[in-house]
Scaffold this active site. Structure first.
Site, PDB file in Angstrom:
ATOM      1  CB  ALA A 289      -0.935   0.008   1.210  1.00  0.00           C
ATOM      2  CG  ASN A 290       1.303   4.219  -2.555  1.00  0.00           C
ATOM      3  OD1 ASN A 290       2.390   3.662  -2.468  1.00  0.00           O
ATOM      4  ND2 ASN A 290       0.745   4.528  -3.715  1.00  0.00           N
TER       5      ASN A 290
END
Length: 401
Positions: free
Chosen positions: A208-209
């Site tokens: 994920a970011n």
């Protein structure tokens, strides 16, 4: 004639609301008043009744002639609810959903736009509790006008906290009531992407970011406040869905792309989501375990779909205006210009998300608007303020097109 429900808070600036009512009448705006108990200590209900030609409401449990509780009727019959002066106490109760007075009950029961005009001592306005409440209210779609800087009622006190002047509040009222068509998004369809995507590695892990979704959600709320029909496609976030917005919840980049395509056609697309660039080529059916060798697992990545590029290059349903975001840690403007050209969008909103800025997950942002042949630098401001200003700019660009 547009109808405004004016909630008068308990502050010395309450006397300015008499002028607000009178000037509003001259502009064709009819006002009905609710007064807090504290407000009646500064201005009498008779004064407002004389100017509005209607009874002033102060009691939470009062019944009208049809035995309907006042706060339900009042919340339904207005086109807009205005709180002025909005004291620190009123802001805190509105942010917390507290309905222990007629004013609080009306604000909790209304489905109409809400505009607040804060007024308080500068130290109260700058207090962390007040700043948190303001940020929450802006995230919820509440509009603000002021406060202004200047002399306070207290002796030898000055700073930011004066209530906006009546003409400024009326200008804001007219804007929210649709009196500024050159900036209105009424009748327009808008899609906004927000938050991160989670790309599963196995049942318990994902790529994920770092993204809270605060900026994207604020943009969706601001577009809805400007009259647009908004679809928000949100990755996994811990913040509430904006009011007045159709929200589609997704997990992965592929799901986000599918939801975006499902929402087409639209007039405007704002891609504010921090979409993961890569995903594992396959998801493990069981949790990966360490084998004691110290060797890292063989994790093969494949590129995710490019949602911004897909919208910008769409052959048949390209939005009239496509806005992308560029979160950079170095050479912000240069990378944003390259992204603008590579993606083929109309505007890039670039910001520095290096650790020193504290933007990721925070409530404030410093952005640069990069278009073909121009760069516009904005000063640091709250993310809700960035959203409102960006929506205004997008509306102007749409008109120019």
């Amino acid at each position: 004639m547009k109808r405004v429900l004016l909630i008068v808070g308990g502050g010395i600036a309450a006397y300015k609301c008499l002028e607000l009512v009178r000037r509003g009448r001259d502009r064709g705006i009819a006002m009905r008043c609710v007064m807090t108990e504290a407000a009646t200590r500064f201005v009498t209900p008779l004064s407002f009744a004389s100017l509005t030609g209607e009874a002033v409401h102060t009691d939470l449990f009062a019944l009208d002639e049809d035995t309907e509780i006042d706060h339900i009727r009042l919340s339904r019959e207005a086109d807009l609810v205005v709180v002025a002066p909005a004291t620190a106490d009123l802001l805190a109760k509105l942010a917390g959903g507290i309905a222990d007075s007629l004013a609080g009950a009306v604000l909790l029961a209304t489905d109409k736009p809400v505009l607040v005009a804060p007024a308080m001592n500068p130290r109260m306005w700058s207090h962390p509790a007040t700043r948190r409440n303001v940020a929450r209210l802006k995230d919820d779609g509440v509009a603000f006008v002021g406060p202004n800087a200047g002399e306070m009622a207290e002796r030898n006190e000055a700073g930011e906290g004066r209530m906006a002047e009546p003409h400024e509040i009326l200008d804001a009222i007219e804007t929210l009531l649709g009196a500024s068509p050159q900036k209105s998004l009424a009748g327009k369809r808008v899609i906004v992407t927000s938050g991160p995507t989670h790309e599963p590695i196995d049942p318990v892990r994902y790529l994920a970011n770092r993204s809270s979704g605060k900026q994207g959600h604020a943009i969706a709320a601001a577009a809805a406040a400007a009259g647009a029909d908004v679809t928000l496609v949100s990755g996994p976030v811990s913040i509430a869905d904006p009011a007045g917005v159709r929200t589609v919840h997704v997990e992965t980049a592929q799901q986000m792309l599918a939801a975006v395509e499902e929402a087409l056609p639209v007039d405007i697309a704002v891609c504010a989501a921090a979409v993961a660039d890569w995903r594992p080529d396959s998801e493990g059916g069981q949790k990966m375990k360490k084998d004691g060798s110290g060797a890292a697992p063989d994790l093969r990545l494949v590129e995710n779909p490019d949602i911004l590029l897909s919208l910008s290059r769409h052959h048949t349903l390209r939005p009239r205006l496509v806005v992308g975001f560029a979160a950079e840690t170095e050479n912000v403007i240069e990378h944003a210009r390259a992204k603008l050209e590579r993606k083929g969008c109309d505007l890039i909103v670039a910001n520095d998300v290096s650790q020193a800025t504290g933007i990721m997950g925070g409530d404030r942002n410093t952005v640069h608007l990069v278009a073909a042949g121009s760069v516009e630098d904005w000063a640091e401001m709250g993310k809700a303020d960035v959203a409102t200003r960006l929506v205004d700019r997008v509306a102007e660009m749409l008109v120019a097109k």
